[in-house]
Motif scaffolding. Sequence first.
Motif, PDB file in Angstrom:
ATOM      1  N   GLN A 195      41.346  28.778  41.388  1.00  0.00           N
ATOM      2  CA  GLN A 195      40.061  28.251  41.305  1.00  0.00           C
ATOM      3  C   GLN A 195      38.960  29.041  40.592  1.00  0.00           C
ATOM      4  OE1 GLN A 195      38.108  28.241  45.195  1.00  0.00           O
ATOM      5  NE2 GLN A 195      36.116  27.179  44.593  1.00  0.00           N
ATOM      6  N   VAL A 196      39.286  30.373  40.351  1.00  0.00           N
ATOM      7  CA  VAL A 196      38.346  31.124  39.576  1.00  0.00           C
ATOM      8  C   VAL A 196      38.911  30.859  38.107  1.00  0.00           C
ATOM      9  CG1 VAL A 196      37.951  33.375  38.930  1.00  0.00           C
ATOM     10  CG2 VAL A 196      38.228  33.049  41.178  1.00  0.00           C
ATOM     11  N   MET A 197      39.958  30.922  37.855  1.00  0.00           N
ATOM     12  CA  MET A 197      40.302  30.617  36.454  1.00  0.00           C
ATOM     13  C   MET A 197      39.969  29.238  36.125  1.00  0.00           C
ATOM     14  SD  MET A 197      41.871  33.496  35.332  1.00  0.00           S
ATOM     15  CE  MET A 197      42.471  32.825  33.899  1.00  0.00           C
ATOM     16  N   ILE A 198      40.069  28.060  36.681  1.00  0.00           N
ATOM     17  CA  ILE A 198      39.640  26.906  36.221  1.00  0.00           C
ATOM     18  C   ILE A 198      38.181  26.968  36.073  1.00  0.00           C
ATOM     19  CG2 ILE A 198      39.306  24.525  36.959  1.00  0.00           C
ATOM     20  CD1 ILE A 198      41.997  24.723  38.634  1.00  0.00           C
ATOM     21  N   ASN A 199      37.545  27.473  36.921  1.00  0.00           N
ATOM     22  CA  ASN A 199      35.931  27.576  36.465  1.00  0.00           C
ATOM     23  C   ASN A 199      35.569  28.194  35.194  1.00  0.00           C
ATOM     24  OD1 ASN A 199      33.392  27.237  37.243  1.00  0.00           O
ATOM     25  ND2 ASN A 199      33.197  28.955  38.543  1.00  0.00           N
ATOM     26  N   LEU A 200      36.483  29.376  35.003  1.00  0.00           N
ATOM     27  CA  LEU A 200      36.236  30.054  33.849  1.00  0.00           C
ATOM     28  C   LEU A 200      36.533  29.273  32.650  1.00  0.00           C
ATOM     29  CD1 LEU A 200      37.206  33.915  34.957  1.00  0.00           C
ATOM     30  CD2 LEU A 200      34.833  32.842  34.772  1.00  0.00           C
ATOM     31  N   LEU A 201      37.687  28.801  32.826  1.00  0.00           N
ATOM     32  CA  LEU A 201      38.022  27.980  31.684  1.00  0.00           C
ATOM     33  C   LEU A 201      37.380  26.779  31.261  1.00  0.00           C
ATOM     34  CD1 LEU A 201      41.942  28.011  32.479  1.00  0.00           C
ATOM     35  CD2 LEU A 201      41.011  29.059  30.314  1.00  0.00           C
ATOM     36  N   LYS A 202      36.914  26.138  32.513  1.00  0.00           N
ATOM     37  CA  LYS A 202      35.767  25.114  32.239  1.00  0.00           C
ATOM     38  C   LYS A 202      34.641  25.475  31.484  1.00  0.00           C
ATOM     39  CE  LYS A 202      33.282  21.587  35.197  1.00  0.00           C
ATOM     40  NZ  LYS A 202      33.019  21.163  36.025  1.00  0.00           N
ATOM     41  N   ASN A 203      33.972  26.578  31.774  1.00  0.00           N
ATOM     42  CA  ASN A 203      32.894  27.247  31.143  1.00  0.00           C
ATOM     43  C   ASN A 203      32.998  27.511  29.857  1.00  0.00           C
ATOM     44  OD1 ASN A 203      31.341  27.230  33.565  1.00  0.00           O
ATOM     45  ND2 ASN A 203      31.349  29.489  34.080  1.00  0.00           N
ATOM     46  N   ALA A 204      34.187  28.061  29.461  1.00  0.00           N
ATOM     47  CA  ALA A 204      34.862  28.264  27.978  1.00  0.00           C
ATOM     48  C   ALA A 204      34.784  27.082  27.310  1.00  0.00           C
ATOM     49  CB  ALA A 204      36.021  29.060  27.896  1.00  0.00           C
ATOM     50  N   ALA A 205      35.363  25.946  27.772  1.00  0.00           N
ATOM     51  CA  ALA A 205      35.137  24.878  27.366  1.00  0.00           C
ATOM     52  C   ALA A 205      33.926  24.103  27.034  1.00  0.00           C
ATOM     53  CB  ALA A 205      36.150  23.666  27.997  1.00  0.00           C
ATOM     54  N   GLU A 206      33.187  24.212  27.930  1.00  0.00           N
ATOM     55  CA  GLU A 206      31.601  23.895  27.787  1.00  0.00           C
ATOM     56  C   GLU A 206      30.729  24.918  26.749  1.00  0.00           C
ATOM     57  OE1 GLU A 206      30.277  23.687  31.864  1.00  0.00           O
ATOM     58  OE2 GLU A 206      31.454  21.628  32.256  1.00  0.00           O
ATOM     59  N   SER A 207      31.295  25.828  26.422  1.00  0.00           N
ATOM     60  CA  SER A 207      30.227  26.630  25.321  1.00  0.00           C
ATOM     61  C   SER A 207      30.519  26.379  24.004  1.00  0.00           C
ATOM     62  CB  SER A 207      31.134  28.132  25.482  1.00  0.00           C
ATOM     63  OG  SER A 207      32.392  28.098  24.899  1.00  0.00           O
TER      64      SER A 207
ATOM     65  N   GLY B 261      48.276  22.674  33.333  1.00  0.00           N
ATOM     66  CA  GLY B 261      48.375  21.438  33.687  1.00  0.00           C
ATOM     67  C   GLY B 261      47.075  20.925  34.060  1.00  0.00           C
ATOM     68  N   ALA B 262      46.021  21.897  34.094  1.00  0.00           N
ATOM     69  CA  ALA B 262      44.633  21.476  34.587  1.00  0.00           C
ATOM     70  C   ALA B 262      43.530  21.648  33.421  1.00  0.00           C
ATOM     71  CB  ALA B 262      44.192  22.128  35.499  1.00  0.00           C
ATOM     72  N   MET B 263      43.748  22.654  32.370  1.00  0.00           N
ATOM     73  CA  MET B 263      42.974  23.122  31.374  1.00  0.00           C
ATOM     74  C   MET B 263      43.760  23.365  29.883  1.00  0.00           C
ATOM     75  SD  MET B 263      40.074  22.622  32.891  1.00  0.00           S
ATOM     76  CE  MET B 263      38.992  23.359  31.519  1.00  0.00           C
ATOM     77  N   THR B 264      43.136  23.360  28.940  1.00  0.00           N
ATOM     78  CA  THR B 264      43.494  23.478  27.677  1.00  0.00           C
ATOM     79  C   THR B 264      43.201  24.899  27.181  1.00  0.00           C
ATOM     80  OG1 THR B 264      43.558  21.045  27.079  1.00  0.00           O
ATOM     81  CG2 THR B 264      43.960  22.580  25.463  1.00  0.00           C
ATOM     82  N   PHE B 265      44.267  25.824  27.019  1.00  0.00           N
ATOM     83  CA  PHE B 265      44.007  27.126  26.523  1.00  0.00           C
ATOM     84  C   PHE B 265      45.161  27.866  25.946  1.00  0.00           C
ATOM     85  CE2 PHE B 265      45.375  27.551  30.930  1.00  0.00           C
ATOM     86  CZ  PHE B 265      46.323  28.554  30.902  1.00  0.00           C
ATOM     87  N   HIS B 266      45.088  28.761  25.051  1.00  0.00           N
ATOM     88  CA  HIS B 266      46.195  29.476  24.536  1.00  0.00           C
ATOM     89  C   HIS B 266      46.438  30.726  25.205  1.00  0.00           C
ATOM     90  CE1 HIS B 266      48.982  31.098  21.378  1.00  0.00           C
ATOM     91  NE2 HIS B 266      48.104  31.663  21.108  1.00  0.00           N
ATOM     92  N   VAL B 267      47.700  31.067  25.518  1.00  0.00           N
ATOM     93  CA  VAL B 267      48.049  32.538  26.158  1.00  0.00           C
ATOM     94  C   VAL B 267      48.390  33.581  24.980  1.00  0.00           C
ATOM     95  CG1 VAL B 267      49.620  33.731  27.611  1.00  0.00           C
ATOM     96  CG2 VAL B 267      49.024  31.701  28.056  1.00  0.00           C
ATOM     97  N   GLU B 268      47.531  34.642  24.814  1.00  0.00           N
ATOM     98  CA  GLU B 268      47.960  35.617  23.823  1.00  0.00           C
ATOM     99  C   GLU B 268      48.790  36.779  24.584  1.00  0.00           C
ATOM    100  OE1 GLU B 268      44.328  37.253  22.155  1.00  0.00           O
ATOM    101  OE2 GLU B 268      44.107  35.619  20.755  1.00  0.00           O
TER     102      GLU B 268
END
Length: 439
Positions: A335-347, A311-318
């Motif tokens: 909070q950890v996961m949202i921060n990591l997913l945000k970094n991945a989106a900004e990469s 609901g907060a970020m876009t990603f795919h579950v493997e």
Amino acid sequence: MIRTSLAGRAAVGLGLIAVLVAAVTAAAGYYFRTPVIAAMAGLLAASPLVLWVAKLVTRPWSRVVRAVSDGIVSMRDQDFSVSIRRISDDEIGDLVVAYNALGDLLRRERLDLHQRELLLDTVIQTTPLVMVLTNSAGRIVYSNIAARQLFHSGRKLEGLDFMGLLEQSPAPLREAVTGNTDTLFTMEVAGEPQVYHLSQRRFHLNAQPQQLLLLKQLTRELAAQEVAVWKKVIRVIAHELNNSLAPITSLAHSGQLLAREHAQLDRVFTTIGERAAHLASFIDGYARFAKLPRPLPAAVDWSRFVGRLHGAMTFHVEGALPSRPGYFDSSQLEQVMINLLKNAAESGSRPDDITVTVQDRGEDAVIEVADRGAGLAENVLRDALLPFYSTKVTGTGLGLTLCREIVEAHGGRLSLANRPDGPTGAVVTLWIPSAAQKP
């Protein structure tokens, strides 16, 4: 049982012998009229009786003395199970009681010593501290499980040449050991740099020179100390800046009200207010890092947890999510996961290439957040987890540091690496202990 003494028993025995000798001598005097011949005949005739009576009187004493002698031989052979039955209430009986008491005492002390040795060995074998004891020839005479895992893939070390094992070890470890001093050094373990403290002590055991090597991993302790120092600095800075920001913000607002008729002044005060608000938000982020609460772990369903992240970020579950619930503080790990997913989106990675994998490996739940961005340079991999380090122009440098602290507060760990399965991309791996391994 009537108490008698050895002297009393000896007196009774001698009295019986005297009576026997006198009786036989009197009988011989009846047949032989010469007193000398009668006395000699009486002594000869009484000798077998005297020996028999002496043997009869001293037989119990001899048996006890032999039993005590055999028991002492058994004690010398570390066998304290031999006990003797008391057969008389005299000094010999007291000796039997004293012997049995000594045997019981030695038996209890040996049992206590065995229990202490077992406890000590259990502690040594289960400690994460690497321990190796070598003799004067450099052969290993004792090691614990941590040492076997570090030097010999879990196999037995006793009897091996320690310097030969070091030849197969990483160069930093070899240099530290051959330095013959206590030191801190860093070496790579499982693809991650780890800080170790080495202690070496020489002493004599059983008149033979020995060397004890102790190796302790300090990575987590140093990281925690480093974070604690930064938190203290942040609290001081935040306090001082807030003391200045509050009046600046108030004066900027008052100035705006007074400068409504002057557009230029209004723009100046608006800018001052905006920058003060930005600085206040910046300080608030650092203050939250310095006041991170302790996690409150609980059982969490992985499907619901990942669903909230969707609901907060876009990603795919493997792969499939574990059926067994995780055990962690849901809000903090989110909070950890949202921060990591945000970094991945900004990469620079496409949203469809950002993946999350969750695996249940028994003692740990392993979470991987991967992307197909530009990857990470060597200096970024080295410094990314340090407070205030950031490659972003507007970054605070606390995102990954905060993630690491949350994970380590759960008793887990976090690692950062480039993806091994492609030319580009990074992967962040979290190890979170299961409920059986909760901190």
